[in-house]
Design a protein around this motif. Sequence first.
Motif, PDB file in Angstrom:
ATOM      1  N   ASP A  77       0.745  -1.144   0.032  1.00 18.48           N
ATOM      2  CA  ASP A  77       0.083  -0.135   0.094  1.00 18.48           C
ATOM      3  C   ASP A  77       0.919   1.350  -0.125  1.00 18.48           C
ATOM      4  O   ASP A  77       0.238   2.666  -0.084  1.00 18.48           O
TER       5      ASP A  77
ATOM      6  N   ARG B 166      -0.227  -1.350  -4.590  1.00 21.66           N
ATOM      7  CA  ARG B 166      -1.435  -0.860  -4.672  1.00 21.66           C
ATOM      8  C   ARG B 166      -1.494   0.663  -4.603  1.00 21.66           C
ATOM      9  O   ARG B 166      -2.572   1.362  -4.078  1.00 21.66           O
TER      10      ARG B 166
ATOM     11  N   GLU C  97      -3.907   2.478  -7.140  1.00 19.10           N
ATOM     12  CA  GLU C  97      -5.358   2.285  -6.715  1.00 19.10           C
ATOM     13  C   GLU C  97      -5.668   3.088  -5.223  1.00 19.10           C
ATOM     14  O   GLU C  97      -6.722   3.713  -5.039  1.00 19.10           O
ATOM     15  N   ASN C  98      -4.733   3.180  -4.345  1.00 22.64           N
ATOM     16  CA  ASN C  98      -4.843   3.933  -3.264  1.00 22.64           C
ATOM     17  C   ASN C  98      -4.888   5.347  -3.275  1.00 22.64           C
ATOM     18  O   ASN C  98      -5.722   6.153  -2.758  1.00 22.64           O
TER      19      ASN C  98
END
Length: 121
Positions: free
Chosen positions: A76, A85, A88-89
């Motif tokens: 993340d 990610r 996306e985050n």
Amino acid sequence: YDGVAAGALSVLISDELWSVGLPFPCLVPWRKIAFTIAERPFLSSTGAAAVVGALDKLSPASLGRTQRLANRFRRDLIWNTNGSRVAENLLITAALRCLPAHVVRRAAARAAALAAALRAL
């Protein structure tokens, strides 16, 4: 982020950190994966030594838990790791901050329905 990528524990020294913000606060449990320390003790060498001493006294079990949890969230935070990610985050965070709540809820419901349909295939 290099520290997270290397598996090191994060020690964040800042008085303004929580008001300025960290990336993806709704998605990453920062208070559980990093140690936050005020700036004031570091204005003197004795204060800094006391903080370092306190960090040295943390139990290995506590340090291990923190490190394992931080490792679970590394995708993340690290953009150049396999399965990152971060993009996306970034989009999720922008949607949560910029779009009206009803638009976000509708998009989340559609995404959940799409994910369920894909799992059924």
